[in-house]
Scaffold this motif. Structure first.
Motif, PDB file in Angstrom:
ATOM      1  N   SER A 284      29.093   9.055 135.125  1.00  0.00           N
ATOM      2  CA  SER A 284      30.093   8.137 134.567  1.00  0.00           C
ATOM      3  C   SER A 284      29.665   6.710 134.895  1.00  0.00           C
ATOM      4  N   ILE A 285      29.775   5.845 133.898  1.00  0.00           N
ATOM      5  CA  ILE A 285      29.377   4.447 134.047  1.00  0.00           C
ATOM      6  C   ILE A 285      30.552   3.588 133.600  1.00  0.00           C
ATOM      7  N   SER A 286      31.095   2.820 134.516  1.00  0.00           N
ATOM      8  CA  SER A 286      32.197   1.910 134.209  1.00  0.00           C
ATOM      9  C   SER A 286      31.625   0.506 134.072  1.00  0.00           C
ATOM     10  N   ILE A 287      32.005  -0.176 132.990  1.00  0.00           N
ATOM     11  CA  ILE A 287      31.482  -1.514 132.707  1.00  0.00           C
ATOM     12  C   ILE A 287      32.659  -2.472 132.559  1.00  0.00           C
ATOM     13  N   GLU A 288      32.649  -3.535 133.344  1.00  0.00           N
ATOM     14  CA  GLU A 288      33.761  -4.485 133.333  1.00  0.00           C
ATOM     15  C   GLU A 288      33.642  -5.551 132.248  1.00  0.00           C
ATOM     16  N   HIS A 289      32.479  -6.059 131.979  1.00  0.00           N
ATOM     17  CA  HIS A 289      32.297  -7.076 130.941  1.00  0.00           C
ATOM     18  C   HIS A 289      31.203  -6.595 129.987  1.00  0.00           C
ATOM     19  N   ARG A 290      31.619  -5.835 128.980  1.00  0.00           N
ATOM     20  CA  ARG A 290      30.657  -5.194 128.083  1.00  0.00           C
ATOM     21  C   ARG A 290      29.693  -6.180 127.445  1.00  0.00           C
ATOM     22  N   GLU A 291      30.200  -7.274 126.911  1.00  0.00           N
ATOM     23  CA  GLU A 291      29.323  -8.197 126.190  1.00  0.00           C
ATOM     24  C   GLU A 291      28.245  -8.777 127.086  1.00  0.00           C
ATOM     25  N   LYS A 292      28.506  -8.865 128.370  1.00  0.00           N
ATOM     26  CA  LYS A 292      27.553  -9.441 129.319  1.00  0.00           C
ATOM     27  C   LYS A 292      26.600  -8.385 129.902  1.00  0.00           C
ATOM     28  N   CYS A 293      27.108  -7.188 130.160  1.00  0.00           N
ATOM     29  CA  CYS A 293      26.357  -6.164 130.904  1.00  0.00           C
ATOM     30  C   CYS A 293      25.605  -5.165 130.042  1.00  0.00           C
ATOM     31  N   VAL A 294      26.051  -4.963 128.811  1.00  0.00           N
ATOM     32  CA  VAL A 294      25.503  -3.882 127.993  1.00  0.00           C
ATOM     33  C   VAL A 294      23.988  -3.980 127.769  1.00  0.00           C
TER      34      VAL A 294
END
Length: 75
Positions: A5-15
């Protein structure tokens, strides 16, 4: 086999960084499911079905990315 499982807080920045790691380990990923949270803008979760002994390595690389948290369990 593992579930990652991968949780991403700021998609536009981290993806872009997350995608780079997933591409490197792509031969071990048999299923990938991405879910965004419409109630909380720019957050999301990716769930992987992962086959391989190097699951700890991918989790560690993902956890090095700011605002990304990766966990895994064997199934």
């Amino acid at each position: 086999m593992y579930i990652v499982s991968i949780s991403i807080e700021h998609r536009e920045k981290c993806v872009p960084e997350v995608q780079e790691v997933l591409t490197r380990y792509g031969e071990n990923i048999s299923t990938r499911l991405g879910i965004h949270n419409p109630e909380k803008e720019n957050t999301g979760v990716i769930i992987l079905s992962y086959v391989g002994e190097n699951v700890k390595e991918i989790a560690e690389e993902l956890n090095e990315i700011p605002e990304v948290t990766a966990n895994f369990m064997e199934v």
